[in-house]
Motif scaffolding. Structure first.
Motif, PDB file in Angstrom:
ATOM      1  N   LEU A  40     -49.209  48.478  64.595  1.00 30.26           N
ATOM      2  CA  LEU A  40     -49.324  49.420  63.469  1.00 30.26           C
ATOM      3  C   LEU A  40     -49.568  50.848  63.948  1.00 30.26           C
ATOM      4  O   LEU A  40     -49.100  51.804  63.333  1.00 30.26           O
ATOM      5  N   THR A  41     -50.287  50.995  65.051  1.00 27.23           N
ATOM      6  CA  THR A  41     -50.494  52.343  65.600  1.00 27.23           C
ATOM      7  C   THR A  41     -49.135  52.973  65.903  1.00 27.23           C
ATOM      8  O   THR A  41     -48.855  54.110  65.506  1.00 27.23           O
ATOM      9  N   SER A  42     -48.270  52.231  66.550  1.00 25.22           N
ATOM     10  CA  SER A  42     -46.933  52.769  66.866  1.00 25.22           C
ATOM     11  C   SER A  42     -46.168  53.100  65.592  1.00 25.22           C
ATOM     12  O   SER A  42     -45.551  54.166  65.492  1.00 25.22           O
ATOM     13  N   ILE A  43     -46.215  52.214  64.633  1.00 23.65           N
ATOM     14  CA  ILE A  43     -45.461  52.459  63.389  1.00 23.65           C
ATOM     15  C   ILE A  43     -46.000  53.698  62.672  1.00 23.65           C
ATOM     16  O   ILE A  43     -45.236  54.538  62.183  1.00 23.65           O
ATOM     17  N   LEU A  44     -47.329  53.821  62.619  1.00 26.34           N
ATOM     18  CA  LEU A  44     -47.916  54.966  61.920  1.00 26.34           C
ATOM     19  C   LEU A  44     -47.551  56.268  62.622  1.00 26.34           C
ATOM     20  O   LEU A  44     -47.288  57.290  61.984  1.00 26.34           O
ATOM     21  N   ILE A  45     -47.504  56.249  63.945  1.00 28.32           N
ATOM     22  CA  ILE A  45     -47.141  57.462  64.695  1.00 28.32           C
ATOM     23  C   ILE A  45     -45.641  57.767  64.529  1.00 28.32           C
ATOM     24  O   ILE A  45     -45.248  58.869  64.185  1.00 28.32           O
ATOM     25  N   GLU A  46     -44.828  56.728  64.701  1.00 29.69           N
ATOM     26  CA  GLU A  46     -43.374  56.964  64.708  1.00 29.69           C
ATOM     27  C   GLU A  46     -42.807  57.191  63.312  1.00 29.69           C
ATOM     28  O   GLU A  46     -41.862  57.946  63.132  1.00 29.69           O
TER      29      GLU A  46
ATOM     30  N   ILE B  32     -58.053  48.845  59.057  1.00 25.72           N
ATOM     31  CA  ILE B  32     -57.860  50.269  58.719  1.00 25.72           C
ATOM     32  C   ILE B  32     -59.046  51.098  59.196  1.00 25.72           C
ATOM     33  O   ILE B  32     -58.885  52.271  59.518  1.00 25.72           O
ATOM     34  N   ARG B  33     -60.220  50.487  59.283  1.00 26.20           N
ATOM     35  CA  ARG B  33     -61.365  51.227  59.827  1.00 26.20           C
ATOM     36  C   ARG B  33     -61.052  51.640  61.280  1.00 26.20           C
ATOM     37  O   ARG B  33     -61.240  52.780  61.680  1.00 26.20           O
ATOM     38  N   GLN B  34     -60.519  50.692  62.024  1.00 27.67           N
ATOM     39  CA  GLN B  34     -60.185  51.003  63.422  1.00 27.67           C
ATOM     40  C   GLN B  34     -59.062  52.038  63.515  1.00 27.67           C
ATOM     41  O   GLN B  34     -59.128  52.960  64.320  1.00 27.67           O
ATOM     42  N   LEU B  35     -58.043  51.891  62.676  1.00 25.79           N
ATOM     43  CA  LEU B  35     -56.913  52.829  62.739  1.00 25.79           C
ATOM     44  C   LEU B  35     -57.362  54.229  62.308  1.00 25.79           C
ATOM     45  O   LEU B  35     -56.969  55.233  62.914  1.00 25.79           O
ATOM     46  N   ASP B  36     -58.205  54.283  61.260  1.00 28.50           N
ATOM     47  CA  ASP B  36     -58.717  55.581  60.808  1.00 28.50           C
ATOM     48  C   ASP B  36     -59.532  56.270  61.900  1.00 28.50           C
ATOM     49  O   ASP B  36     -59.529  57.495  62.003  1.00 28.50           O
ATOM     50  N   ALA B  37     -60.235  55.473  62.712  1.00 28.83           N
ATOM     51  CA  ALA B  37     -61.076  56.063  63.764  1.00 28.83           C
ATOM     52  C   ALA B  37     -60.217  56.686  64.862  1.00 28.83           C
ATOM     53  O   ALA B  37     -60.628  57.627  65.526  1.00 28.83           O
ATOM     54  N   GLU B  38     -59.010  56.184  65.024  1.00 25.24           N
ATOM     55  CA  GLU B  38     -58.199  56.639  66.163  1.00 25.24           C
ATOM     56  C   GLU B  38     -57.055  57.574  65.804  1.00 25.24           C
ATOM     57  O   GLU B  38     -56.472  58.211  66.675  1.00 25.24           O
TER      58      GLU B  38
ATOM     59  N   PRO C  38     -60.944  58.631  49.339  1.00 19.83           N
ATOM     60  CA  PRO C  38     -60.757  57.752  50.500  1.00 19.83           C
ATOM     61  C   PRO C  38     -59.795  58.339  51.525  1.00 19.83           C
ATOM     62  O   PRO C  38     -59.078  59.297  51.226  1.00 19.83           O
ATOM     63  N   THR C  39     -59.764  57.735  52.696  1.00 21.07           N
ATOM     64  CA  THR C  39     -58.802  58.159  53.718  1.00 21.07           C
ATOM     65  C   THR C  39     -57.404  57.695  53.284  1.00 21.07           C
ATOM     66  O   THR C  39     -57.267  56.834  52.410  1.00 21.07           O
ATOM     67  N   PRO C  40     -56.363  58.256  53.911  1.00 19.92           N
ATOM     68  CA  PRO C  40     -55.000  57.851  53.521  1.00 19.92           C
ATOM     69  C   PRO C  40     -54.745  56.347  53.650  1.00 19.92           C
ATOM     70  O   PRO C  40     -53.930  55.793  52.911  1.00 19.92           O
ATOM     71  N   LEU C  41     -55.430  55.682  54.554  1.00 22.63           N
ATOM     72  CA  LEU C  41     -55.215  54.234  54.666  1.00 22.63           C
ATOM     73  C   LEU C  41     -56.072  53.458  53.668  1.00 22.63           C
ATOM     74  O   LEU C  41     -55.619  52.460  53.104  1.00 22.63           O
ATOM     75  N   GLN C  42     -57.315  53.943  53.454  1.00 22.67           N
ATOM     76  CA  GLN C  42     -58.183  53.246  52.491  1.00 22.67           C
ATOM     77  C   GLN C  42     -57.603  53.302  51.094  1.00 22.67           C
ATOM     78  O   GLN C  42     -57.690  52.346  50.335  1.00 22.67           O
TER      79      GLN C  42
END
Ligand code: SRM
Ligand code: SF4
Length: 513
Positions: A499-505, A419-425, A388-392
């Motif tokens: 969550l996008t910001s948290i995952l990046i930062e 997580i599908r959306q976050l994984d896509a981006e 799976p992806t790191p989020l899945q």
């Protein structure tokens, strides 16, 4: 069972009252009658509460379609058992499915009251039980998912977990000795080095530890989550050998808790509240007195020295030539066809055994090297991937509003969708353990996650909307500690950007090009 009256003379709460009127387990002899009269004609307390003593849960969200919570000790289930469970849910069409739970267990959905006697017969025919799995009973007992497979294992937990369950449930027949605890109760037995069971969030947990060169367990007690309070378990200063001593200590602690635990206020009834009142020394002394012999003091340190593994992918076992495969089951949801496929795959390629994890995933052990390449081509692996992806790979979710009337939000579908959306981006360089829970009861354990999301109501543009409280900092494996709430009331529709910001930062994610 004999109960101590409230020490302070407080009026019994409604749960204590109905338990005193009729023990929940007594319901086991009335199931044929309920099947005949139908759920609408049942006494309300039997319907809404006492049925839980045999693992049958009335769902106000889906009246007439019950949930059945099994017991899967150590998370180990045979292909044959899985197939029988698949057949049970299959007859309910779209209403039927099963969820792997955060206690290495299975819950079935869509169950009709008229079928319960037949279902119990089927469970019995394959050696399964659902007894004492809800309300003021001991929940499914968790153990290392790698028990007996892992070359680095310290103690094989399988037999111990089964023995503790047999003691508590009278080998699945039901045991009135332990059907009127002050509150629910969780037990975990870890046998590996990586704290695979989340020892710290159990009322009793056994953690491997060497004492003067001999391998046994240190014991921690009192861990729990509730809407009012969350605590990690604390050391009891006890060491036991990995044999009958484990079973006896569980019995001693349960008896002390049963007879002395606080019963006036259900928000203050879990074991830790009693430990608070007495102090851990007094608690230890009372347990030793109950058992009638002195307890050995704890080993200096425990043997948890690994980071937690998720077991997803293909890994060698200690048995030469055999491997196991860990499959990612998104938020633990299974349908009948998945269950049949899992049973078949386990039987065709392995030894017919399946294992469940507290991350709501499945492991198939004992696969010979020559069988692995064909197994990897099985269509089911497109749905339940070993890569799976790191989020899945680390997504966990409680039941949520689809079936649970406590829920403040829908969880499982939201979790998968987000997580599908976050994984896509995003490119995400490492696993991020994300846990969703629909309300403060914390069944989805947001406090153990890197990112925990707890359902709440939030305000947006002057309106009340579905939202979450954000938890961060949960550490699992060695040196485990609980995360805490860092932000309240995030509207679900804003969650992706937060969550996008948290995952990046904080987790090194980078936007995809
Ligand atoms: Fe839980 C009550 C689901 C693990 C803390 N939990 C419920 C009920 C029974 C409420 C209800 O009647 O609707 C939920 C059933 C919903 C449904 O239809 O599925 C429910 N709990 C779950 C499961 C299925 C979540 C999941 O999706 O995996 C887990 C079943 C485990 C099992 O196989 O037995 C589940 N629940 C947990 C855990 C996690 C754990 O054990 O590691 C916790 C926190 C740990 C703990 O208990 O200390 C947890 N559940 C609660 C609580 C809060 C307890 C308290 O002391 O206040 C409640 C509410 C209650 O007991 O009053 C609750
Ligand atoms: Fe239901 Fe709340 Fe538990 Fe989720 S956390 S299963 S919403 S009680």
């Amino acid at each position: 069972m004999v109960q101590a009256p409230e020490k302070d003379g407080t009026t019994l709460n409604k749960f204590e009252k109905f338990k005193a009127e009729k023990d929940g387990l007594a319901i086991k002899d009335e199931l044929d009658h309920f099947a005949q009269i139908g759920w609408e004609a049942m006494d309300k307390t039997d319907l809404e509460h006492r049925l839980k003593w045999v693992g049958v849960f009335y769902r106000p969200v889906t009246p007439g379609k019950f949930m059945m919570r099994l017991r899967v000790p150590n998370g180990i289930i045979s292909g044959e058992q899985m197939r029988v469970l698949g057949e049970i849910v299959q007859r309910y069409g779209d209403d039927g499915n099963a969820d792997i739970t955060t206690r290495q267990n299975l819950q079935l959905r869509g169950i009709r009251i008229e079928d319960i006697p037949d279902i119990f017969q089927r469970l019995k025919s394959v050696g399964m039980t659902s007894v004492q799995s809800g309300m003021d009973n001991v929940r499914n007992i968790t153990g290392s998912p790698m028990a007996g497979l892992d070359a680095d294992e310290l103690i094989d937990t399988r037999e111990l977990v089964q023995k503790v369950q047999d003691m508590i449930t009278n080998c699945g027949q039901g045991n009135y000795q332990f059907t009127n605890l002050p509150r629910k109760f969780n037990i975990a037995i870890e046998g590996g080095r990586d704290n695979s069971v989340h020892a710290e969030i159990n009322d009793i947990a056994f953690v491997p530890a060497y004492k003067e060169g001999e391998l046994g367990f240190n014991v921690v007690v009192g861990g729990f989550f509730s809407a009012k309070r969350c605590e990690a378990a604390i050391p009891m200063n006890v060491w036991v050998r990995p044999n009958q001593e484990v079973v006896d200590l569980c019995r001693g602690i349960l008896e002390v808790y049963r007879d002395n635990g606080l019963r006036a206020n259900r928000q203050k009834s879990r074991l830790m509240w009693l430990i608070d009142e007495w102090g851990i020394e007094e608690f230890r002394t009372r347990v030793a007195n109950q058992l009638g012999y002195p307890l050995a003091t704890a080993a200096e340190k425990d043997a948890i020295d690994w980071e937690k593994r998720d077991h997803l992918g293909v890994f060698p076992q200690k048995q030469e030539g055999l491997s196991y495969i860990g499959l990612c089951v998104p938020v633990g949801r299974l349908f009948a066809d998945d269950m049949f496929d899992l049973a078949r795959i386990a039987e065709v390629y392995g030894s017919g055994e399946l294992r469940l994890t507290v991350e709501q995933n499945v492991i198939i052990p004992n696969i010979a090297a020559e069988n692995m390449p064909t197994l990897l081509t099985e269509p089911l692996l497109a749905k339940f991937t070993p890569n799976p992806t790191p989020l899945q790979r680390a997504l966990v979710s409680c039941t949520g509003a689809q079936f649970c009337n406590f829920a403040l939000i829908e969880t499982k579908n939201k979790a998968v969708d987000l997580i599908r959306q976050l994984d896509a981006e995003l490119n995400i360089p490492r696993g991020v353990r994300m846990h969703w829970t629909g309300c403060p009861n914390s069944c989805g354990q947001p406090q153990v996650a890197d990112i925990g999301l707890m359902g709440t109501k939030a305000r947006k543009d002057g309106k009340t909307v579905e939202g979450v409280d954000l938890y961060m900092g949960g550490k699992v494996g060695k040196d485990a500690h609980l995360g805490s709430c860092v932000q309240k009331g995030i509207p679900c529709e804003d969650l992706k950007s937060v969550l996008t910001s948290i995952l990046i930062e904080q987790f090194g994610a980078t936007p995809k090009g």
